[in-house]
Design an enzyme around this catalytic site. Structure first.
Site, mmCIF file in Angstrom:
data_model
loop_
_atom_site.group_PDB
_atom_site.id
_atom_site.type_symbol
_atom_site.label_atom_id
_atom_site.label_comp_id
_atom_site.label_asym_id
_atom_site.label_seq_id
_atom_site.Cartn_x
_atom_site.Cartn_y
_atom_site.Cartn_z
ATOM 1 N N GLU A 1 55.175 -0.968 22.459
ATOM 2 C CA GLU A 1 55.118 -2.316 21.864
ATOM 3 C C GLU A 1 54.228 -3.246 22.696
ATOM 4 O OE1 GLU A 1 56.313 -2.486 19.025
ATOM 5 O OE2 GLU A 1 58.154 -1.310 18.852
ATOM 6 N N HIS B 1 67.446 -3.536 20.881
ATOM 7 C CA HIS B 1 68.022 -3.203 19.576
ATOM 8 C C HIS B 1 69.442 -3.781 19.502
ATOM 9 C CE1 HIS B 1 65.118 0.527 19.284
ATOM 10 N NE2 HIS B 1 64.483 -0.627 19.367
HETATM 11 P P1 13P Z 1 59.050 2.232 24.210
HETATM 12 O O1 13P Z 1 59.829 3.322 24.872
HETATM 13 O O2 13P Z 1 57.631 2.648 23.910
HETATM 14 O O3 13P Z 1 59.131 0.932 24.962
HETATM 15 O O4 13P Z 1 59.692 1.997 22.769
HETATM 16 C C1 13P Z 1 61.011 1.552 22.638
HETATM 17 C C2 13P Z 1 61.206 0.742 21.419
HETATM 18 O O5 13P Z 1 62.235 0.103 21.312
HETATM 19 C C3 13P Z 1 60.154 0.713 20.384
HETATM 20 O O6 13P Z 1 60.362 -0.308 19.466
HETATM 21 ZN ZN ZN Z 2 62.427 -1.009 19.396
#
Ligand code: 13P
Ligand code: ZN
Length: 271
Positions: free
Chosen positions: A122, A147
């Protein structure tokens, strides 16, 4: 010598990032590698003094000229928050953009290192946000993506995939949500994660809100410190939790009235 060794402010910041990574894991918002963090640390380090030639250099597909020479702490792609909590610099990178803003040096690794990893997938959204902050001259240094389960769950209900309804619901579940977050949460309809499109859509929304909720995925929040940024997500998620708890008990949550919310808005404006 590591660049953190003689910099107590940077050391403290990394400790705080590790502390928050632990909270994200404990909250259940950080399954596997979920979530990512970046912090603009340019004010903490004199970039001129760093011998960049001995560090690996990575060219970026999109340049960020306004971030030229700036320094960031950024979590690695695929890295776990629970690992970041214990060993922050094994799971995050210290980077400095080059003078054109077209690539970055990985300051926390030597060129010869065999432990090289990439920043979060991201990263376009993170850098886009840091660039927006620089452009408007505000003082946020932290970008945090997680999340947050109950907030994501709300976006599985079509009725709440509407910014106005979403905020009315969240503000109505607990008075402090309005007091601490009177700007409310912004909503971004589903876009593929890790793309430039999600970065563009998030930037539009973050102009007016410190938190953006990505439909069926997670939240992005900006703030002046990693602890405050976490707190803001925690407050919003608490409201969503109260909503679901009331519903699970078989009741429809009443929410605060418009009049009650107006009074809280006044309190927020004097805060
Ligand atoms: P990364 O491991 O690339 O940071 O991705 C985690 C994530 O939450 C993608 O939206
Ligand atoms: Zn994510």
């Amino acid at each position: 010598m590591r660049i953190t060794d003689q910099n107590p402010l940077l050391k403290k910041l990394i400790e705080n990032v590790a502390e928050v990574a632990g909270y994200l894991w404990e909250r259940g918002w950080a399954e596997r590698n979920a979530g990512n963090i970046s912090v603009n640390i340019s004010a903490l380090i004199s970039g001129e003094t760093i011998g960049i030639n001995s560090h690996p250099f990575v060219e970026m597909t999109t340049p960020y000229p306004e971030l030229a020479s700036m320094l960031f702490l950024v979590t690695g792609t695929g890295k776990r928050m629970r690992d970041l909590a214990r060993k922050p610099l094994d799971n995050a990178l210290l980077i400095q953009l080059n003078k054109k803003g077209s690539g970055y040096y990985v300051l926390s690794r030597e060129k010869s290192s065999d432990d090289i990893f990439m920043p979060t997938s991201e990263f376009p959204t993170h850098l886009g946000i840091h660039q927006m902050v620089k452009r408007r001259g505000s003082k946020e240094t932290v970008v945090l993506h997680t999340h947050a389960t109950e907030l994501v769950a709300l976006t599985q209900i079509q009725e709440y995939c509407n910014q106005e309804k979403l905020n009315k619901l969240l503000w109505g579940m607990h008075p402090e949500t309005m007091v601490f977050l009177p700007q409310g949460i912004g909503f971004v309809p589903y876009v593929t994660p890790g793309t430039d499109d999600i970065a563009t859509e998030s930037l539009k929304v973050l102009k007016k809100h410190p938190i953006v909720l990505w439909e069926k995925h997670g939240v992005f929040c900006i703030g002046d410190s990693i602890i405050d940024t976490f707190d803001n997500i925690d407050i919003m998620t608490k409201s969503a939790k109260i909503f679901f708890l009331t519903r699970s008990a078989g009741y429809s949550p009443e929410g605060l009235s418009d009049k009650e919310l107006e009074t809280l808005k006044v309190i927020a404006s004097n805060f």
